[in-house]
Design an enzyme around this catalytic site. Structure first.
Site, mmCIF file in Angstrom:
data_model
loop_
_atom_site.group_PDB
_atom_site.id
_atom_site.type_symbol
_atom_site.label_atom_id
_atom_site.label_comp_id
_atom_site.label_asym_id
_atom_site.label_seq_id
_atom_site.Cartn_x
_atom_site.Cartn_y
_atom_site.Cartn_z
ATOM 1 N N ASP A 148 0.852 -1.189 0.000
ATOM 2 C CA ASP A 148 0.000 0.000 0.000
ATOM 3 C C ASP A 148 0.887 1.238 0.000
ATOM 4 O OD1 ASP A 148 -2.425 -1.416 0.079
ATOM 5 O OD2 ASP A 148 -2.305 -1.620 2.256
ATOM 6 N N ASP A 183 -6.902 -1.118 -4.811
ATOM 7 C CA ASP A 183 -8.004 -0.757 -3.914
ATOM 8 C C ASP A 183 -8.834 0.378 -4.503
ATOM 9 O OD1 ASP A 183 -7.042 -2.602 -2.033
ATOM 10 O OD2 ASP A 183 -5.773 -1.097 -1.074
#
Length: 208
Positions: A148, A183
């Site tokens: 991430d 995402d």
């Protein structure tokens, strides 16, 4: 849209997702950040185990069965989404927005699956990470971590309600979640489909 165009879209989305993750993984140390716009946008390298609700079902040998089961479930779900997307395209009457949205969801799902499936084998555990050589990888297939990097600390939220505490980070900044491009694909597509394509999914003709 035909299957060739949809496949090309998915490939382009996956390439963008993986290229950014690999760059972050090989150029930054864990928790290192690059400021893109002062005070509100950073690229911050973190990794998460990808297990739902932090679930870990480890054996005495330390093997995380929960993570493996989650990975297999994700593979099954990605397969189901891909099957449904092919049926939508072949029908020929689905709105372009529905097809693009489904393609984004599939690309996002596969993008995060690739992290856990391959990154533990392909990369070393050191940071910045390098390509693993001579058995220097840090996790077996399906056991790697998800990368991430997008971090938006917009403002400090004092007195945040407990139910909304997940929206702030440890320093009390909103928006506290750190996420990746995959995402973002899924989130944007789901919001778009809910807001603008409900009529299609509520109709009998929307069934795959």
């Amino acid at each position: 849209m035909n299957l060739k165009k949809v496949s090309l879209l998915i490939v382009l989305l996956l390439v963008a997702d993986q290229a950014l993750k690999i760059w972050i993984k090989t150029h930054l140390c864990l928790d290192e950040a690059i400021t893109v716009f002062p005070d509100w946008f950073q690229l911050r390298f973190i990794e998460n185990n990808g297990a739902a609700f932090g679930m870990h079902i480890a054996s005495r040998g330390g093997f995380d069965w929960g993570k493996l089961l989650l990975g297999l479930f994700r593979l099954a779900m990605a397969g189901a989404i891909g099957w449904g997307l092919v049926r939508l395209v072949r029908r020929g009457d689905a709105p372009r927005g529905v097809i693009v949205g489904a393609a984004m969801i599939l690309a996002g799902a596969v993008g995060n699956i690739l992290d856990s499936a391959l990154y533990g084998v392909l990369f070393s555990e050191s940071t910045p990470m390098t390509v693993a050589r001579f058995g220097g990888s840090y996790a077996p297939p399906m056991m790697g971590k998800v990368v991430d990097m997008f971090y938006f600390p917009l403002f400090r939220w004092e007195g945040v309600p407990r139910l909304l505490s997940f929206l702030v980070d440890g320093r009390g900044y909103f928006f506290g979640a750190i996420f990746n491009l995959a995402d973002a694909y899924i989130s944007v597509a789901v919001v778009y489909l809910i807001l603008f394509q409900r009529r299609f999914f509520n109709s009998a003709d929307s069934v795959f």
